[in-house]
Design a protein around this motif. Structure first.
Motif, PDB file in Angstrom:
ATOM      1  N   VAL A 383       0.870  -1.180   0.000  1.00  0.00           N
ATOM      2  CA  VAL A 383       0.000   0.000   0.000  1.00  0.00           C
ATOM      3  C   VAL A 383       0.900   1.221   0.000  1.00  0.00           C
ATOM      4  CG1 VAL A 383      -1.922   1.194   1.134  1.00  0.00           C
ATOM      5  CG2 VAL A 383      -1.501  -1.218   1.644  1.00  0.00           C
ATOM      6  N   CYS A 384       0.672   2.134  -0.900  1.00  0.00           N
ATOM      7  CA  CYS A 384       1.421   3.395  -0.864  1.00  0.00           C
ATOM      8  C   CYS A 384       0.563   4.478  -1.517  1.00  0.00           C
ATOM      9  CB  CYS A 384       2.772   3.248  -1.573  1.00  0.00           C
ATOM     10  SG  CYS A 384       3.882   4.616  -1.203  1.00  0.00           S
ATOM     11  N   GLY A 597       9.068   1.370  10.499  1.00  0.00           N
ATOM     12  CA  GLY A 597       8.323   1.142   9.252  1.00  0.00           C
ATOM     13  C   GLY A 597       7.625  -0.208   9.279  1.00  0.00           C
ATOM     14  N   VAL A 598       8.343  -1.214   9.760  1.00  0.00           N
ATOM     15  CA  VAL A 598       7.751  -2.558   9.836  1.00  0.00           C
ATOM     16  C   VAL A 598       6.598  -2.569  10.844  1.00  0.00           C
ATOM     17  CG1 VAL A 598       8.221  -4.915  10.614  1.00  0.00           C
ATOM     18  CG2 VAL A 598       9.786  -3.781   9.022  1.00  0.00           C
ATOM     19  N   ASP A 602       2.669  -3.653  10.327  1.00  0.00           N
ATOM     20  CA  ASP A 602       1.913  -4.549  11.212  1.00  0.00           C
ATOM     21  C   ASP A 602       0.601  -3.891  11.641  1.00  0.00           C
ATOM     22  OD1 ASP A 602       3.958  -6.293  10.905  1.00  0.00           O
ATOM     23  OD2 ASP A 602       4.791  -6.080  12.927  1.00  0.00           O
ATOM     24  N   GLU A 603       0.675  -2.595  11.869  1.00  0.00           N
ATOM     25  CA  GLU A 603      -0.543  -1.895  12.267  1.00  0.00           C
ATOM     26  C   GLU A 603      -1.559  -1.866  11.112  1.00  0.00           C
ATOM     27  OE1 GLU A 603       0.064   2.037  13.870  1.00  0.00           O
ATOM     28  OE2 GLU A 603      -2.111   2.373  13.990  1.00  0.00           O
ATOM     29  N   MET A 604      -1.055  -1.662   9.919  1.00  0.00           N
ATOM     30  CA  MET A 604      -1.967  -1.659   8.758  1.00  0.00           C
ATOM     31  C   MET A 604      -2.649  -3.019   8.622  1.00  0.00           C
ATOM     32  SD  MET A 604      -0.275   0.505   5.682  1.00  0.00           S
ATOM     33  CE  MET A 604       1.476   0.520   5.804  1.00  0.00           C
ATOM     34  N   VAL A 605      -1.859  -4.062   8.831  1.00  0.00           N
ATOM     35  CA  VAL A 605      -2.420  -5.418   8.728  1.00  0.00           C
ATOM     36  C   VAL A 605      -3.550  -5.583   9.753  1.00  0.00           C
ATOM     37  CG1 VAL A 605      -1.924  -7.875   9.028  1.00  0.00           C
ATOM     38  CG2 VAL A 605      -0.274  -6.410   7.851  1.00  0.00           C
ATOM     39  N   LYS A 606      -3.311  -5.125  10.959  1.00  0.00           N
ATOM     40  CA  LYS A 606      -4.327  -5.229  12.021  1.00  0.00           C
ATOM     41  C   LYS A 606      -5.577  -4.447  11.650  1.00  0.00           C
ATOM     42  CE  LYS A 606      -1.861  -6.098  16.316  1.00  0.00           C
ATOM     43  NZ  LYS A 606      -0.597  -5.311  16.332  1.00  0.00           N
ATOM     44  N   LEU A 607      -5.357  -3.242  11.189  1.00  0.00           N
ATOM     45  CA  LEU A 607      -6.498  -2.399  10.823  1.00  0.00           C
ATOM     46  C   LEU A 607      -7.345  -3.099   9.767  1.00  0.00           C
ATOM     47  CD1 LEU A 607      -4.725   1.080  10.621  1.00  0.00           C
ATOM     48  CD2 LEU A 607      -6.645   0.530  12.130  1.00  0.00           C
ATOM     49  N   TRP A 608      -6.676  -3.638   8.776  1.00  0.00           N
ATOM     50  CA  TRP A 608      -7.430  -4.289   7.691  1.00  0.00           C
ATOM     51  C   TRP A 608      -8.154  -5.524   8.213  1.00  0.00           C
ATOM     52  CZ3 TRP A 608      -9.231  -2.613   3.291  1.00  0.00           C
ATOM     53  CH2 TRP A 608      -9.784  -3.537   2.381  1.00  0.00           C
ATOM     54  N   ASN A 609      -7.434  -6.346   8.954  1.00  0.00           N
ATOM     55  CA  ASN A 609      -8.055  -7.585   9.449  1.00  0.00           C
ATOM     56  C   ASN A 609      -9.302  -7.302  10.278  1.00  0.00           C
ATOM     57  OD1 ASN A 609      -6.319  -9.246   8.143  1.00  0.00           O
ATOM     58  ND2 ASN A 609      -4.939  -9.513   9.889  1.00  0.00           N
ATOM     59  N   SER A 610      -9.291  -6.177  10.982  1.00  0.00           N
ATOM     60  CA  SER A 610     -10.445  -5.871  11.831  1.00  0.00           C
ATOM     61  C   SER A 610     -11.664  -5.459  10.998  1.00  0.00           C
ATOM     62  CB  SER A 610     -10.083  -4.772  12.831  1.00  0.00           C
ATOM     63  OG  SER A 610      -9.927  -3.547  12.148  1.00  0.00           O
ATOM     64  N   LEU A 627      -1.266  -7.615   1.789  1.00  0.00           N
ATOM     65  CA  LEU A 627      -0.711  -7.107   3.051  1.00  0.00           C
ATOM     66  C   LEU A 627       0.209  -8.136   3.705  1.00  0.00           C
ATOM     67  CD1 LEU A 627      -3.772  -5.217   4.534  1.00  0.00           C
ATOM     68  CD2 LEU A 627      -1.524  -4.215   4.081  1.00  0.00           C
ATOM     69  N   ALA A 628      -0.160  -9.414   3.570  1.00  0.00           N
ATOM     70  CA  ALA A 628       0.700 -10.459   4.141  1.00  0.00           C
ATOM     71  C   ALA A 628       2.058 -10.428   3.442  1.00  0.00           C
ATOM     72  CB  ALA A 628       0.036 -11.826   3.983  1.00  0.00           C
ATOM     73  N   HIS A 629       2.024 -10.208   2.140  1.00  0.00           N
ATOM     74  CA  HIS A 629       3.282 -10.092   1.402  1.00  0.00           C
ATOM     75  C   HIS A 629       4.052  -8.850   1.849  1.00  0.00           C
ATOM     76  CE1 HIS A 629       6.179  -9.879  -1.869  1.00  0.00           C
ATOM     77  NE2 HIS A 629       5.806  -8.621  -2.025  1.00  0.00           N
ATOM     78  N   GLN A 630       3.332  -7.751   1.988  1.00  0.00           N
ATOM     79  CA  GLN A 630       3.987  -6.503   2.406  1.00  0.00           C
ATOM     80  C   GLN A 630       4.639  -6.669   3.776  1.00  0.00           C
ATOM     81  OE1 GLN A 630       1.401  -3.060   2.311  1.00  0.00           O
ATOM     82  NE2 GLN A 630       3.011  -1.637   2.932  1.00  0.00           N
ATOM     83  N   LYS A 631       3.960  -7.400   4.639  1.00  0.00           N
ATOM     84  CA  LYS A 631       4.479  -7.633   5.987  1.00  0.00           C
ATOM     85  C   LYS A 631       5.811  -8.378   5.913  1.00  0.00           C
ATOM     86  CE  LYS A 631       3.156  -9.759  10.294  1.00  0.00           C
ATOM     87  NZ  LYS A 631       2.152  -9.782  11.325  1.00  0.00           N
ATOM     88  N   MET A 632       5.835  -9.429   5.126  1.00  0.00           N
ATOM     89  CA  MET A 632       7.048 -10.222   4.959  1.00  0.00           C
ATOM     90  C   MET A 632       8.131  -9.396   4.262  1.00  0.00           C
ATOM     91  SD  MET A 632       8.684 -11.938   2.337  1.00  0.00           S
ATOM     92  CE  MET A 632       7.446 -12.127   1.049  1.00  0.00           C
ATOM     93  N   HIS A 633       7.718  -8.706   3.224  1.00  0.00           N
ATOM     94  CA  HIS A 633       8.668  -7.973   2.400  1.00  0.00           C
ATOM     95  C   HIS A 633       9.251  -6.754   3.114  1.00  0.00           C
ATOM     96  CE1 HIS A 633       9.696  -6.309  -1.802  1.00  0.00           C
ATOM     97  NE2 HIS A 633      10.369  -7.417  -1.644  1.00  0.00           N
TER      98      HIS A 633
END
Ligand code: GCW
Length: 660
Positions: A383-384, A597-598, A602-610, A627-633
């Protein structure tokens, strides 16, 4: 949810107050663009309110009127909306204004804001609001991250329902010109300017015309040789000039009202006037003269640099090349030429200073080029949301003219009193069902258009509009997605490139971390990190780039103390132990921002999952996967950068976190 409708979802909304305007429409003008406006209003009325809009015999009988009025000083693309006594009136000077006004009303109902009492007067900020597609004639897209082209496939031009849907989307946010093919014009794409694809282009142009969008093409400067069989493409050769004139006459006979051309010349292997020792003004002018009788325009790119640099040479600097090439010929271009300048002097990095051509050029038409295709900003897998970056660029003070010196002033025509100016974005669309691959990347397409039309909008306002139109008005959905979008560009910057350094990516693909990927290459995109520090000296002791700016910017960039910190390493070589304004050392700043940044991701992932259950399932899962890819990447980025600088500097993280 139908993904191909993107932000034109027109989901059901129960709002009797707003519904009552959508019963009877009066529109005396029968122009094709006005017809599109009426169709769009009718489509929205039906889908949103289950309301079948009927034509009204006169204004008195109408609940909504679309009126042309030359007296209101609305130009050709401005509009005025007034509501009184339960009736809406959209007034414009020309049909395009009626279309934009209609889309504004529709957006308002999509956002569930009341039409009662609604008054709005808008004139577009930028005269040219363009999308540049880098689509190849074989159907591939250079730097395309959303599938293949919907303009071309297997050496053919495609014109179908998707063309119309694309035109609706583009027009709904105010886009008024599109270049459908890649600036790197090769093979059969060169033939787009002769009769080979004449019929398809005519059909495509008709659809775009319905929505007030001008069709443009990229052209091959060597076409006189490749198509015409001539032995030269020298712009000063009368025979070459004659060939262009003849070609343009043929083309404009087939496609009256055609917009013009976008040209990449003498750059990255493309042919251009330099081959004949001619200037870019001579190159652009021969084309400008050929299209002038038909009202055509030449948009000439300033992305010209020598991509064969030697690392030992510390004076040659790719960042300097746009200015060096174009400043000496300021004022030498025809009136129907517009120079298109990338926002930064390098190439769409996550952070760059603004190109010094803005403010430098004073006698030549100019247009800003940004990239919504996220080539260097996560390729539509991360996401950017780039609108905040574009706002910063537009708000930059060049100091070229008191009271009218920002990039925005220049590209909106305020500084030099012209309408030959504007803003173009390298497009981020493809044939993916949702147009942009990442569902959230559509916010950049939407946002770019909205910003180009109305530069007074904030990045937040644009984000909120896009969310409402796409996902509806649930307040939790609104708040969380807005938060994700707004934190995304800063987060990307944190876990990738520190303080304006850029380029630490895998060569060619431009994706994923590779600190030295370009360092030992010839492209001139160095970071010059060693065991003591990092950064490129662009002061007078270094490449001298900082001096290309007008004062006080030149002095501000020249000195370490006054250089804006986010650009520190772009302008200076800085020791790892240097203390930043925050009190942290440079090396500690690098570590901290990469960890942060990481955490942001993680926060973005949480926001989306909710938001599960509140977003249509398919979109929800699609974004979740990315987002899972972004988290890893983002972790890969953090770890590679941190380890690299730890090994170079041998200075440990103060917080003792894991650095491999
Ligand atoms: O950023 C570079 C890209 C090229 C592109 C070029 C340009 C179309 O990596 O793919 O070519 O810029 O802007 O011309």
């Amino acid at each position: 949810m139908s993904f191909e409708n993107a932000w034109l979802q027109y989901s059901k909304i129960c709002n009797e107050e707003n519904k009552k305007y959508f019963f009877r429409v009066y529109a005396p003008d029968k122009n094709r663009v006005t017809t599109s406006a009426i169709q769009e209003l009718a489509c929205a009325a039906l889908k949103i309110f289950d309301c079948r809009m009927q034509p009204a015999a006169d204004q008195d009988a109408a609940t909504i009127s679309l009126v042309l009025d030359q007296e209101r000083n609305l130009g050709t693309e401005g509009y005025e909306i007034t509501e009184a006594d339960g009736k809406l009136q959209i007034t414009a000077g020309a049909p395009a204004g009626l279309l934009y006004g209609s889309f504004s009303c529709i957006r308002r109902i999509q956002c569930e804001k009341p039409l009662k009492g609604f008054q709005e007067r808008k004139l577009p900020s930028a005269p040219f609001r363009m999308l540049n597609h880098w689509d190849n004639i074989d159907g591939s897209i250079e730097r395309g991250y959303s599938g293949t082209s919907f303009f071309f496939q297997d050496q053919k031009v495609l014109v179908d329902d998707r063309t119309r849907m694309y035109a609706r989307l583009a027009a709904s946010v105010g886009i008024n010109a599109v270049v459908i093919n890649n600036v790197n014009v090769k093979g059969n794409a060169t033939k787009l300017i002769d009769g080979t694809y004449g019929e398809e282009l005519r059909l495509m142009k008709e659809i775009l015309d319905d929505y007030g969008i001008s069709l443009y093409l990229s052209l091959n400067f060597a076409a006189p040789m490749e198509l015409g069989g001539m032995d030269s493409a020298d712009p000063c050769d009368p025979e070459v000039a004659g060939w262009w004139k003849e070609k343009m006459k043929e083309l404009y006979t087939r496609l009256p009202g055609f917009g013009g051309f976008l040209v990449k010349a003498d750059s990255e292997g493309r042919p251009g006037p330099f081959t004949y020792r001619r200037t870019h003004a001579e190159g652009a002018n021969v084309l400008a003269d050929a299209v002038k009788p038909y009202g055509g325009r030449i948009i000439w790119r300033c992305f010209v640099y020598n991509c064969q640099q030697d690392w030992r040479d510390k004076k040659t600097d790719r960042a300097k090349s746009g200015y060096d090439n174009f400043m000496p010929i300021d004022g030498k271009f025809r009136e129907n030429v517009i120079l298109q300048i990338k926002n930064g002097p390098m190439d769409f990095q996550v952070r760059e200073p603004v190109s010094p051509l803005f403010g430098g050029l004073k006698k030549t038409n100019q247009m800003l080029e940004v990239q919504i295709a996220q080539e260097y900003t996560g390729q539509q897998r991360h996401v950017c949301y780039l609108i905040p970056m574009f706002k910063e660029v537009l708000n930059f003070h060049t100091y070229c003219k008191e009271g009218a010196d920002t990039v925005q002033d220049i590209v909106t025509g305020k500084t030099f009193k012209t309408t030959n100016c504007g803003i173009a974005a390298v497009a981020n669309t493809g044939d993916d069902e949702n147009w942009t691959g990442h569902d959230l990347a559509a916010a950049n397409f939407f946002g770019f258009g909205r910003l180009a039309y109305d530069m007074d909008l904030t990045a937040e306002e644009i984000a909120r509009e896009w969310i409402s139109c796409t996902f509806g008005n649930d307040s939790e959905v609104q708040e969380k997605i807005e938060k994700m979008l707004l934190m995304s560009w800063p987060a990307y910057e944190k876990y990738t490139s520190p303080l304006g350094i850029g380029w630490m990516v895998n060569p060619n693909v431009h994706y994923g971390p590779n600190v030295d990927g370009y360092e030992y290459d010839r492209w001139g995109t160095y970071h010059r990190a060693d065991h003591l520090g990092i950064g490129v000296d662009r002061t007078k002791d270094g490449t001298g780039y900082a001096a290309q700016y007008l004062e006080p910017n030149a002095s501000a960039y020249e000195s370490v103390e006054t250089c804006p910190e986010e650009l520190l390493l772009f302008f200076h070589y800085i020791p790892y132990t240097y203390r930043l304004k925050s009190g942290k050392t440079l090396i500690q700043h690098i570590y901290d921002t990469h960890f942060e940044g990481v955490e942001n991701v993680d926060e973005m992932v949480k926001l989306w999952n909710s938001l599960e259950g509140k977003i249509p399932e398919k979109a929800f899962t699609r974004v979740q996967k990315r987002l899972a890819h972004q988290k890893m990447h983002s972790r890969e980025w953090r770890d590679q950068i941190n380890t690299y600088f730890y090994r170079k500097s041998m200075i440990a993280d103060e917080q003792g976190r894991t650095i491999y």
